[in-house]
Design an enzyme around this catalytic site. Structure first.
Site, PDB file in Angstrom:
ATOM      1  CB  CYS A 129      -1.301   0.001   1.219  1.00  9.22           C
ATOM      2  SG  CYS A 129      -0.078   0.056   2.216  1.00  9.22           S
ATOM      3  CB  CYS A 164       0.529   1.895  -3.881  1.00 11.54           C
ATOM      4  SG  CYS A 164       0.272  -0.118  -4.148  1.00 11.54           S
ATOM      5  CB  CYS A 175       4.090  -2.486  -7.788  1.00 11.08           C
ATOM      6  SG  CYS A 175       4.804  -4.443  -6.974  1.00 11.08           S
TER       7      CYS A 175
END
Length: 217
Positions: free
Chosen positions: A93, A167, A171
Site C-alpha cells: 500500500c 499505491c 509496483c
C-alpha cells in the site's frame, strides 16, 4: 580495506560500526550465497531507506538488520539460490502503516508458516497507525514487531502473488507473477470502528487468497 557505501543520512556515522557488525553477522548467515560486499551494501542501503522517515533513530540498527535480512532472503529466493519451497505473497500500500500490514498479519496468522508473507509501502510512514494496532490486538494479533518498510525490487521479484492497495503504478511488473489490486479503504482516514470494518473485509479477502494457494486446516 572495505569502504562503506555512502548514504544520505547524518546519523550513519554514529551507527557505522553497528552496521558493519550487522554486515559481518549476516555474512555468516548467507555464507556461500552472497559476497560480503553485497551484504554490506544491502545493510547500508536498508539503513538509509529506513532513516529517511525515522525521526527517532535509536532503534534503527535493529530494524535495519531485520529489513536487510528479509531483503537478502527475498533476493536469494528470487535468484534461485535459496528457494523457500512455499508460496510467497507481498502486500503493498502507500504508507505500509495500515492495509498492507493488516493483510500480512492476517495471512500469517491464518496460514501459520505455510505462506511466506511480506508487506511494503510506496511511501512508507514513520510508524503504524494506532487504530490499526488496536484493531489487530482485538483479534489476538500483535503488530508490536512490525514497522513500515519501503518497497524494494527484491521483494517484488521474490513474490508469487503481489497484492496492491491504493499505491497506483509504483509496483514494478514482472512476468510470471500474479498481480491483484484490492480496493480497500485507507485506515488512516477512519476511526477505530471504521478500521475494524476494514479488518473484517481484509479477513475475508485473505481467506480467499490463502485457499487458492495452500490447503487450510
Amino acid at each position: 580495506m572495505s569502504t562503506s557505501p555512502k548514504t544520505d543520512d547524518d546519523a550513519t556515522g554514529a551507527h557505522e560500526h553497528v552496521l558493519h557488525r550487522i554486515s559481518e553477522e549476516l555474512a555468516v548467515t548467507f555464507a556461500g550465497v552472497f559476497a560480503a560486499e553485497t551484504i554490506e551494501r544491502y545493510v547500508f542501503e536498508s539503513y538509509a531507506s529506513l532513516a529517511r522517515t525515522a525521526k527517532i533513530k535509536t532503534y534503527l540498527p535493529i530494524l535495519t538488520r531485520r529489513f536487510a535480512q528479509d531483503r537478502l532472503n527475498a533476493l536469494a529466493h528470487a535468484q534461485g539460490k535459496q528457494l523457500s519451497g512455499i508460496p510467497e505473497v507481498l502486500f503493498v500500500c502507500v504508507q505500509n502503516a495500515g492495509r498492507s500490514q493488516m493483510a500480512a498479519a492476517l495471512l500469517k496468522d491464518l496460514t501459520q508458516g505455510a505462506i511466506n508473507v511480506r508487506s511494503a509501502g510506496s511511501m512508507p510512514s514513520e510508524h503504524l497507525d494506532e487504530n490499526v494496532v488496536t484493531a489487530m490486538e482485538e483479534v489476538g494479533i500483535s503488530l508490536d514487531e512490525q514497522f513500515p518498510k519501503p518497497l524494494t525490487d527484491d521483494v517484488v521479484q521474490a513474490a508469487d502473488v503481489v497484492i496492491t492497495m491504493g499505491c497506483g503504478d509504483t509496483c514494478p511488473i514482472y512476468p510470471g507473477k500474479r498481480y491483484e489490486d484490492w480496493n480497500i479503504s485507507d485506515p488512516a482516514a477512519l476511526d477505530l470502528e471504521g478500521v475494524r470494518s476494514v479488518r473484517e473485509v481484509l479477513r475475508t479477502r485473505v481467506k480467499e487468497l490463502a485457499a487458492g494457494l495452500v490447503t487450510l486446516p
